[in-house]
Design a protein around this motif. Structure first.
Motif, mmCIF file in Angstrom:
data_model
loop_
_atom_site.group_PDB
_atom_site.id
_atom_site.type_symbol
_atom_site.label_atom_id
_atom_site.label_comp_id
_atom_site.label_asym_id
_atom_site.label_seq_id
_atom_site.Cartn_x
_atom_site.Cartn_y
_atom_site.Cartn_z
ATOM 1 N N LEU A 89 0.098 9.582 5.088
ATOM 2 C CA LEU A 89 -0.530 8.289 4.840
ATOM 3 C C LEU A 89 0.474 7.148 5.009
ATOM 4 N N ASN A 126 0.670 12.354 1.254
ATOM 5 C CA ASN A 126 1.098 10.967 1.093
ATOM 6 C C ASN A 126 2.085 10.566 2.189
ATOM 7 N N ALA A 128 0.812 3.922 -3.038
ATOM 8 C CA ALA A 128 0.378 5.289 -2.729
ATOM 9 C C ALA A 128 1.472 6.298 -3.046
ATOM 10 N N THR A 129 2.728 5.942 -2.763
ATOM 11 C CA THR A 129 3.838 6.850 -3.057
ATOM 12 C C THR A 129 4.008 7.043 -4.554
ATOM 13 N N TRP A 135 0.832 -1.207 0.000
ATOM 14 C CA TRP A 135 0.000 0.000 0.000
ATOM 15 C C TRP A 135 0.868 1.259 0.000
#
Length: 368
Positions: A91, A88, A66-67, A62
């Motif tokens: 997150l 991000n 996401a990155t 994840w």
């Protein structure tokens, strides 16, 4: 274990003269049957640890996805603000905390697996061909009183070093690069600071927050290197203590070298209990405790302040797995006995951990 003794068949009762290793409601188990049960238990713990290992991989995936999405979105259009990278980063930090928590659960199951591998199966392959004295106690204690083998701090540091260090490094570099060259290269420090602003927060404040945040993360990864309580990872058998290494580096002389710590046992501590028993049947209780539990008993002379009668107070140190057996012994001999069980922080000597004293290191004459 829910087995009705009225319907159970004595299929596991050994022949006369055969050594039994376990008894349940009068039915004894042969050593071969015990080994079979341990193998099935080992397979179950392997399956459970693999499941949690997969959950660890999920959070890392994840964070990577996401990155990649955040960087692609931020650099794809000059009008996109680099605040996306900051969101991000938050997150990914959340993913790190989730993964550290899962890692502690994974370590719990992995500790049991490693304990059986090192102290049960490996003991069958080399002399004296028998498990160590305390492996069953350690395994039973983990089942009766599950505890995380490692702290949350060590879990965070280990997962950060193993997986999240390059992710946070890329995020920090991308955030600085976005402000420095995108959409056009900056011509002055003031312009770079101005681009770092986010909403009502000035660029100088955002740069300071970013610097402190990354400093704390990298410090976490650095200062938890010396914590070696993890049993699920493949760790070196010889490691050096950072604190001891630093103290030795401050000394003078080539003979002052860091002494390696040899990891021969899985580092975990178990809770121990100190019990006090007051009963008119103190002699009989003491004899049964010494015979069945193989524990020493000390008699303390006391006086009941209400009755004024002399009393014998039995003091005995036991392991957590022996609590129920002690209760049965006391109840069978004196149901009205007074029994007090205290959990102690440390218990040293005799059949428990050997007494160790850390003495301050003496410095060589003329050093410093």
């Amino acid at each position: 274990m829910s087995v009705d003794s009225s319907t159970a068949l004595p299929t596991s009762r050994p022949e006369e003269g055969t050594e039994s290793v376990w008894t349940f409601r009068g039915y004894k188990m042969r050593p071969g049957e015990f080994n079979t049960a341990m193998v099935h238990f080992y397979r179950g713990e392997i399956s459970r640890s693999n499941t949690w290992r997969q959950r660890l991989d999920n959070t890392t995936n994840w964070a990577v996805v996401a990155t990649g999405a955040a960087l692609s979105f931020s650099f794809s259009d000059p009008n996109h603000h680099h605040g996306v990278i900051l969101l991000n980063t938050i997150l990914v930090t959340l993913f790190l905390f989730i993964e550290a928590r899962r890692y502690r659960y994974y370590e719990l199951w992995s500790y049991r697996v490693r304990l059986m591998e090192t102290d049960f199966f490996a003991a069958m392959l080399h002399p004296p061909y028998k498990p160590s004295d305390d492996w069953a106690e350690s395994l039973a204690s983990s089942l009766l009183h599950p505890e995380f083998p490692i702290s949350m701090l060590e879990a965070l540091g280990r997962r950060f070093r193993r997986n999240y260090f390059p992710i946070f490094l890329i995020l920090a570099a991308s955030w600085l690069l976005k402000g420095a060259i995108h959409p056009t290269p900056v011509t002055s420090w003031e312009e770079f600071v101005s681009r770092a602003s986010v909403g009502p927060f000035s660029g100088a404040l955002m740069l300071a927050i970013g610097f402190v945040f990354n400093l704390l993360l990298f410090s976490l990864g650095l200062f938890t290197i010396g914590l070696q309580h993890s049993s699920g990872e493949v760790l070196p058998r010889i490691h050096f203590s950072l604190g001891e290494t630093w103290r030795n580096l401050r000394g003078v002389g080539a003979e002052v070298l860091p002494r390696p710590d040899i990891q021969l046992r899985l580092p975990i501590r178990h809770r121990q209990h100190l019990t006090f028993i007051i009963s008119p049947e103190s002699d009989a209780i003491a004899q049964q405790v010494m015979r069945q539990l193989k524990r020493g008993v000390t008699a303390l002379h006391g006086t009941g302040m209400y009755t004024g009668q002399p009393r014998e107070v039995l003091m005995c140190a036991i392991r957590p797995t022996q609590v129920n057996q002690l209760k049965e012994i006391v109840y069978d001999l004196d149901p009205n006995a007074f029994l007090m069980i205290n959990q102690v922080q440390e218990l040293w000597g005799r059949s428990f951990d050997p007494l160790k004293v850390k003495r301050p290191a003496t410095r060589r004459a003329g050093a410093g």
